[in-house]
Design an enzyme around this catalytic site. Sequence first.
Site, PDB file in Angstrom:
ATOM      1  N   GLN A  40      13.243  11.301  14.317  1.00 32.27           N
ATOM      2  CA  GLN A  40      13.482  10.695  15.632  1.00 32.27           C
ATOM      3  C   GLN A  40      14.961  10.282  15.734  1.00 32.27           C
ATOM      4  O   GLN A  40      15.803  10.939  15.159  1.00 32.27           O
ATOM      5  CB  GLN A  40      12.542   9.500  15.876  1.00 32.27           C
ATOM      6  CG  GLN A  40      11.080   9.906  16.072  1.00 32.27           C
ATOM      7  CD  GLN A  40      10.359  10.248  14.785  1.00 32.27           C
ATOM      8  OE1 GLN A  40      10.313   9.449  13.865  1.00 32.27           O
ATOM      9  NE2 GLN A  40       9.794  11.430  14.710  1.00 32.27           N
TER      10      GLN A  40
ATOM     11  N   THR B 236       9.182   5.229  19.315  1.00 33.32           N
ATOM     12  CA  THR B 236       8.163   5.589  18.339  1.00 33.32           C
ATOM     13  C   THR B 236       7.823   4.321  17.551  1.00 33.32           C
ATOM     14  O   THR B 236       8.382   3.251  17.799  1.00 33.32           O
ATOM     15  CB  THR B 236       8.635   6.764  17.451  1.00 33.32           C
ATOM     16  OG1 THR B 236       7.497   7.236  16.705  1.00 33.32           O
ATOM     17  CG2 THR B 236       9.759   6.369  16.500  1.00 33.32           C
TER      18      THR B 236
ATOM     19  N   ASN C 264       5.352  13.931  14.191  1.00 31.95           N
ATOM     20  CA  ASN C 264       5.984  13.852  15.517  1.00 31.95           C
ATOM     21  C   ASN C 264       7.368  14.500  15.459  1.00 31.95           C
ATOM     22  O   ASN C 264       7.917  14.915  16.474  1.00 31.95           O
ATOM     23  CB  ASN C 264       6.085  12.390  16.017  1.00 31.95           C
ATOM     24  CG  ASN C 264       6.646  11.425  14.987  1.00 31.95           C
ATOM     25  OD1 ASN C 264       6.775  11.753  13.816  1.00 31.95           O
ATOM     26  ND2 ASN C 264       6.975  10.223  15.424  1.00 31.95           N
TER      27      ASN C 264
ATOM     28  N   ARG D 184      12.849  19.139  27.596  1.00 31.11           N
ATOM     29  CA  ARG D 184      13.610  17.929  27.278  1.00 31.11           C
ATOM     30  C   ARG D 184      14.428  17.550  28.506  1.00 31.11           C
ATOM     31  O   ARG D 184      15.006  18.430  29.162  1.00 31.11           O
ATOM     32  CB  ARG D 184      14.537  18.168  26.086  1.00 31.11           C
ATOM     33  CG  ARG D 184      13.779  18.385  24.778  1.00 31.11           C
ATOM     34  CD  ARG D 184      14.742  18.639  23.620  1.00 31.11           C
ATOM     35  NE  ARG D 184      14.030  18.966  22.388  1.00 31.11           N
ATOM     36  CZ  ARG D 184      14.494  19.797  21.445  1.00 31.11           C
ATOM     37  NH1 ARG D 184      15.656  20.373  21.588  1.00 31.11           N
ATOM     38  NH2 ARG D 184      13.790  20.021  20.362  1.00 31.11           N
TER      39      ARG D 184
ATOM     40  N   THR E  14       3.823  12.296  21.167  1.00 31.71           N
ATOM     41  CA  THR E  14       3.598  13.669  20.723  1.00 31.71           C
ATOM     42  C   THR E  14       2.106  13.912  20.468  1.00 31.71           C
ATOM     43  O   THR E  14       1.722  15.018  20.113  1.00 31.71           O
ATOM     44  CB  THR E  14       4.385  13.960  19.436  1.00 31.71           C
ATOM     45  OG1 THR E  14       3.941  13.032  18.428  1.00 31.71           O
ATOM     46  CG2 THR E  14       5.885  13.783  19.649  1.00 31.71           C
TER      47      THR E  14
ATOM     48  N   LYS F 138      19.002  20.869  10.773  1.00 31.95           N
ATOM     49  CA  LYS F 138      20.048  21.846  10.479  1.00 31.95           C
ATOM     50  C   LYS F 138      21.059  21.253   9.493  1.00 31.95           C
ATOM     51  O   LYS F 138      21.441  21.892   8.516  1.00 31.95           O
ATOM     52  CB  LYS F 138      20.764  22.289  11.772  1.00 31.95           C
ATOM     53  CG  LYS F 138      22.050  23.019  11.435  1.00 31.95           C
ATOM     54  CD  LYS F 138      22.891  23.545  12.560  1.00 31.95           C
ATOM     55  CE  LYS F 138      24.273  23.862  11.974  1.00 31.95           C
ATOM     56  NZ  LYS F 138      25.143  24.687  12.771  1.00 31.95           N
TER      57      LYS F 138
ATOM     58  N   GLY G 292      10.193  17.369  14.628  1.00 35.12           N
ATOM     59  CA  GLY G 292      10.282  18.827  14.561  1.00 35.12           C
ATOM     60  C   GLY G 292      11.727  19.123  14.213  1.00 35.12           C
ATOM     61  O   GLY G 292      12.610  18.939  15.044  1.00 35.12           O
ATOM     62  N   HIS G 293      11.989  19.485  12.979  1.00 40.94           N
ATOM     63  CA  HIS G 293      13.365  19.700  12.498  1.00 40.94           C
ATOM     64  C   HIS G 293      13.577  21.198  12.296  1.00 40.94           C
ATOM     65  O   HIS G 293      12.911  21.817  11.475  1.00 40.94           O
ATOM     66  CB  HIS G 293      13.603  18.925  11.194  1.00 40.94           C
ATOM     67  CG  HIS G 293      13.540  17.435  11.385  1.00 40.94           C
ATOM     68  ND1 HIS G 293      13.697  16.542  10.358  1.00 40.94           N
ATOM     69  CD2 HIS G 293      13.361  16.691  12.501  1.00 40.94           C
ATOM     70  CE1 HIS G 293      13.612  15.311  10.844  1.00 40.94           C
ATOM     71  NE2 HIS G 293      13.391  15.375  12.135  1.00 40.94           N
TER      72      HIS G 293
ATOM     73  N   ASP H 241      15.996  14.918  18.129  1.00 38.38           N
ATOM     74  CA  ASP H 241      16.351  16.322  18.336  1.00 38.38           C
ATOM     75  C   ASP H 241      17.857  16.550  18.362  1.00 38.38           C
ATOM     76  O   ASP H 241      18.362  17.457  19.028  1.00 38.38           O
ATOM     77  CB  ASP H 241      15.722  16.865  19.635  1.00 38.38           C
ATOM     78  CG  ASP H 241      14.208  16.714  19.617  1.00 38.38           C
ATOM     79  OD1 ASP H 241      13.627  16.844  18.528  1.00 38.38           O
ATOM     80  OD2 ASP H 241      13.628  16.477  20.688  1.00 38.38           O
TER      81      ASP H 241
ATOM     82  N   LYS I 220      19.146  17.150  13.207  1.00 42.22           N
ATOM     83  CA  LYS I 220      19.099  16.572  11.846  1.00 42.22           C
ATOM     84  C   LYS I 220      18.709  17.623  10.807  1.00 42.22           C
ATOM     85  O   LYS I 220      19.320  17.715   9.744  1.00 42.22           O
ATOM     86  CB  LYS I 220      18.088  15.406  11.819  1.00 42.22           C
ATOM     87  CG  LYS I 220      18.452  14.258  12.756  1.00 42.22           C
ATOM     88  CD  LYS I 220      17.375  13.200  12.821  1.00 42.22           C
ATOM     89  CE  LYS I 220      16.129  13.603  13.550  1.00 42.22           C
ATOM     90  NZ  LYS I 220      16.265  13.765  15.011  1.00 42.22           N
TER      91      LYS I 220
ATOM     92  N   THR J  52       6.064  19.927  20.805  1.00 43.62           N
ATOM     93  CA  THR J  52       5.126  20.005  21.924  1.00 43.62           C
ATOM     94  C   THR J  52       5.502  21.068  22.954  1.00 43.62           C
ATOM     95  O   THR J  52       4.713  21.348  23.857  1.00 43.62           O
ATOM     96  CB  THR J  52       5.063  18.643  22.646  1.00 43.62           C
ATOM     97  OG1 THR J  52       6.394  18.299  23.041  1.00 43.62           O
ATOM     98  CG2 THR J  52       4.531  17.555  21.727  1.00 43.62           C
TER      99      THR J  52
END
Length: 432
Positions: free
Chosen positions: A226, A241, A38, A307, A130, A18, A40-41, A13, A16, A303
């Site tokens: 990740q 992961t 898993n 964080r 996730t 962006k 989320g970009h 998070d 990446k 999810t």
Amino acid sequence: MKADILLGLQWGDEGKGKIVDVLAPDYDIVARFQGGPNAGHTLEFDGHKHVLRSIPSGVFAKGAITNVIGNGVVLDPVLFRKEAAELEADGVDLHSILRISKKAHLIMPTHRLLDAAGEASMGAGKIGTTGKGIGPTYTDKISRHGIRVGDILEDHFDAMYAAARDRHMAQLAQMGANIDRADFEAKETEWLDALEYIRSFELTDTEHFINRSLNSDLSVLCEGAQGTMLDIDFGSYPFVTSSNTVAAGACTGLGLAPGRIGRVYGIFKAYCTRVGSGPFPTELFDATGEEIRSIGHEYGAVTGRERRCGWLDLVALKYAVMINGATDLIMMKSDVLDSFETIKVCTAYRMPDGSVTEEFPFCVGRNAAGVADVEPVYDTLPGWLTDISAARRESELPQAFLDYVHYIEAKVGVPVTILSVGPDREQTIIRR
Ligand code: GDP
Ligand code: IMO
Ligand code: MG
């Protein structure tokens, strides 16, 4: 041509998505090399926000850019179809710009059940996955039981699927998992149906496509998912992961020889976050951590989980730079620290025996409770107390902020070439 890599240096998070979207117009191909839904970009432009999971973040770039889902990725057909349908509804002609590796592994409905059962069996020691079936799918890949995208084109597919499903069901029974038969059958039907949709894409040996493209002087940007501290080998194992998130993962996950790699963009936040369990030495449990979470909107893109937040950890960052051979640093979410009078940065760890180290040690991640067993040693820097979100040039940034950047560059020994001051595509400062 050489292929460049952009990957996360922390626990994911970092932003990446962006930056891949910002850099994509400079490339001919954007390729994902590991992970799956898993990830989320998040991309923001023209007042709209898009979250990509399995699809590379080059899909919105203007120009003839091809996006590749590489062999190192694990693909859930149902989630892929949903994500693809949203993009097509937004006017992206995905069928003409996306290629999927025949060697990417498929996430089955039973992989998700195994993920959930595995977590449930671990109680308080759970990883906090996730829940997307990532671990069980990579487990099947490594134990040579996996099903690959290319298999759906073959006659053997039905028998292969049934055998894998039955094997998973036996494992689930052994684990004491309670499976709702009717619910499972509905999910299975939906999954088999989604495979038909996958067949409508160009399924190829993407390693040939990518190497041929590089030979023809086309440029490639490999997009990590990740982050380094979640890498299966070098992260805070076992709270990681199940894939190689580091630069070497781009070689195995796309079929690139090591000599083919050019620049390695390592991306990090001006502070740290982590979602899920596991050690996090600089984690803040106080009002400051809460303030970072609230200003930075630090809630999981996949999810929705909170964080965990803390100060920048240079021990972990330098380790990540070393493992990846990062040539460029990209600092994200700088604006989130705008209102802090002082900013702390962890420069070393005090070990349980009282010694102090600047090298990321084995014991971080060994504690069964997932609690960091080292104590961070901090430097304190002055904050800049200025809203930097409207800055578009380095000359518009306050000196105290530039001092923070110079401090990190001096400590890590790699230049920060891009600064991000907000979620929008435009809120990006390219330094050199
Ligand atoms: P990724 O998984 O590495 O692509 O990162 P995520 O998308 O999961 O998380 C990054 C979050 O921060 C997203 O909500 C972005 O919109 C947001 N973001 C990215 N860069 C910046 C920035 O410079 N400032 C702020 N305030 N938000 C940012
Ligand atoms: P992006 O690409 C942050 C974390 C999970 C959990 C651990 C294992 O958006 O940066 P998994 O489902 O992979 O078996 O979970 O890894 N995790 C992430 N954390 N960002 C991600 O992706 C993540 N993908 C997995 O929270 O701790
Ligand atoms: Mg993310």
